[in-house]
Design an enzyme around this catalytic site. Structure first.
Site, PDB file in Angstrom:
ATOM      1  N   HIS A 121       9.635  88.506 -83.309  1.00 57.27           N
ATOM      2  CA  HIS A 121       9.882  89.059 -81.976  1.00 57.27           C
ATOM      3  C   HIS A 121       8.947  88.436 -80.940  1.00 57.27           C
ATOM      4  CE1 HIS A 121      11.932  92.281 -84.153  1.00 57.27           C
ATOM      5  NE2 HIS A 121      12.319  92.814 -83.012  1.00 57.27           N
ATOM      6  N   ASN A 152       2.984  86.183 -87.967  1.00 60.34           N
ATOM      7  CA  ASN A 152       3.750  87.309 -87.439  1.00 60.34           C
ATOM      8  C   ASN A 152       3.194  88.651 -87.892  1.00 60.34           C
ATOM      9  OD1 ASN A 152       5.956  88.702 -86.212  1.00 60.34           O
ATOM     10  ND2 ASN A 152       7.054  88.699 -88.158  1.00 60.34           N
ATOM     11  N   ASP A 251      -5.063  78.289 -67.592  1.00 64.38           N
ATOM     12  CA  ASP A 251      -4.956  76.890 -67.159  1.00 64.38           C
ATOM     13  C   ASP A 251      -4.577  75.976 -68.320  1.00 64.38           C
ATOM     14  OD1 ASP A 251      -5.455  77.195 -64.463  1.00 64.38           O
ATOM     15  OD2 ASP A 251      -7.605  76.781 -64.614  1.00 64.38           O
ATOM     16  N   GLU A 254      -0.947  76.423 -69.234  1.00 63.63           N
ATOM     17  CA  GLU A 254      -0.109  75.812 -68.207  1.00 63.63           C
ATOM     18  C   GLU A 254      -0.080  74.293 -68.357  1.00 63.63           C
ATOM     19  OE1 GLU A 254      -0.277  78.984 -64.505  1.00 63.63           O
ATOM     20  OE2 GLU A 254      -1.774  77.383 -64.578  1.00 63.63           O
ATOM     21  N   GLN A 270      -5.758  83.415 -58.444  1.00 62.74           N
ATOM     22  CA  GLN A 270      -5.291  82.610 -59.586  1.00 62.74           C
ATOM     23  C   GLN A 270      -6.347  81.607 -60.028  1.00 62.74           C
ATOM     24  OE1 GLN A 270      -1.329  80.765 -59.879  1.00 62.74           O
ATOM     25  NE2 GLN A 270      -0.812  81.861 -57.997  1.00 62.74           N
ATOM     26  N   GLU A 274      -7.452  82.184 -63.903  1.00 65.29           N
ATOM     27  CA  GLU A 274      -6.754  81.272 -64.817  1.00 65.29           C
ATOM     28  C   GLU A 274      -7.697  80.295 -65.509  1.00 65.29           C
ATOM     29  OE1 GLU A 274      -3.461  79.370 -62.938  1.00 65.29           O
ATOM     30  OE2 GLU A 274      -2.306  81.220 -62.773  1.00 65.29           O
TER      31      GLU A 274
END
Length: 283
Positions: A121, A152, A251, A254, A270, A274
């Site tokens: 999930h 998991n 960061d 991203e 941010q 981040e």
């Protein structure tokens, strides 16, 4: 006063009353607390069928970007508060997502059978226990990734439990989870894909939690001191059960994914939250 002047004054009064009655109330903000995309749409996903590897699906329970070619979500975003937690049993009704465009292959409940990977999930079943409908929505295969069993059942389960512990302690949590790369190690060893090549096994699995005390106007309450947990993990069976060992920065995630995870948060905030690695408690 002449009859003409009297009629003129009556007209003015009626005009002013009419304007007041038809006054338009100020519009409320369309950004509401608890929206699953409150913090942003990380990949600018859309519901255009031509956008087949970044296809937006929004449900009452969560939102996600789906990849037709990978057969998995790219990311899933959801909100956890006490309002979502109840006593509904786990439904275990894994099934294909018939809401996908008709021409697309739909991953089935049996597609992971014998692969050595769990139907993992993204939005957890235990985060949606208020109603049967809410819990059942988490078992759609568009909410699943091939996940190494120990990852998991231990590492990720511990992080999910910790999230709900935070909520039970008076917090509310905005969560994003995703994956990238290909090639994970399950109970049968290394695999790049399963289901005859139609489902990609991710190499890395990540999650970001933005944690706030219960309150209102959530987006405006995120500051440079807001706790943000970012985790990036290998998808293999030898992973440590301690999710805290895999903490990183938003960061870094991203950079690895190309996403903008907290795009609706004030840019100056941010920049600060981040780049920080969480050092808070893990249980």
């Amino acid at each position: 006063m002449t009859k003409r002047n009297l009629l003129y004054q009556v007209f003015i009064v009626l005009f002013l009353v009419s304007c007041k009655e038809t006054e338009v109330a100020p519009q409320q903000s369309t950004v509401l607390d608890g929206e699953h995309l409150l913090l942003g749409n990380p990949s600018s996903a859309t519901s255009d069928e031509g956008n087949f590897n970044n296809y937006l699906i929004e449900r009452p329970q969560y939102a996600l970007s789906y990849s037709r070619d990978r057969g998995t979500p790219n990311w899933v975003s959801w909100y956890v508060s006490k309002d979502w937690l109840g006593t509904t049993d786990r439904q275990d009704d894994f099934r294909a997502d018939q809401s996908l465009p008709s021409a697309w292959y739909k991953v089935a409940a049996t597609s992971y059978t014998g692969s050595g990977f769990d139907r993992g999930h993204n939005t957890p079943s235990a985060d949606r226990t208020k109603t049967v409908e809410d819990n059942s929505a988490t078992f759609l295969m568009t909410n699943m990734i091939p996940q190494a069993p120990n990852h998991n059942r231990q590492t990720w389960a511990n992080l999910e439990d910790y999230t709900r512990d935070l909520v039970n302690d008076g917090m509310e949590v905005y969560v994003m989870m995703g994956n990238y790369g290909s090639g994970g190690t399950g109970s049968n060893g290394l695999a790049q894909t399963i289901d005859q090549g139609r489902v990609t096994v991710p190499n890395r699995i990540w999650k970001v939690l933005v944690i706030l005390p219960e309150g209102v106007n959530d987006l405006s309450r995120i500051t440079t001191t807001t706790r943000v947990i970012a985790v990036d993990t290998p998808n293999n069976s030898s992973i440590s059960s301690d999710w805290g060992a895999y903490r990183t920065t938003v960061d870094a995630i991203e950079t690895a994914t190309g996403y903008n995870l907290l795009s609706n948060v004030d840019e100056d905030i941010q920049v600060v939250i981040e780049r920080q690695t969480d050092r808070g408690p893990t249980r």
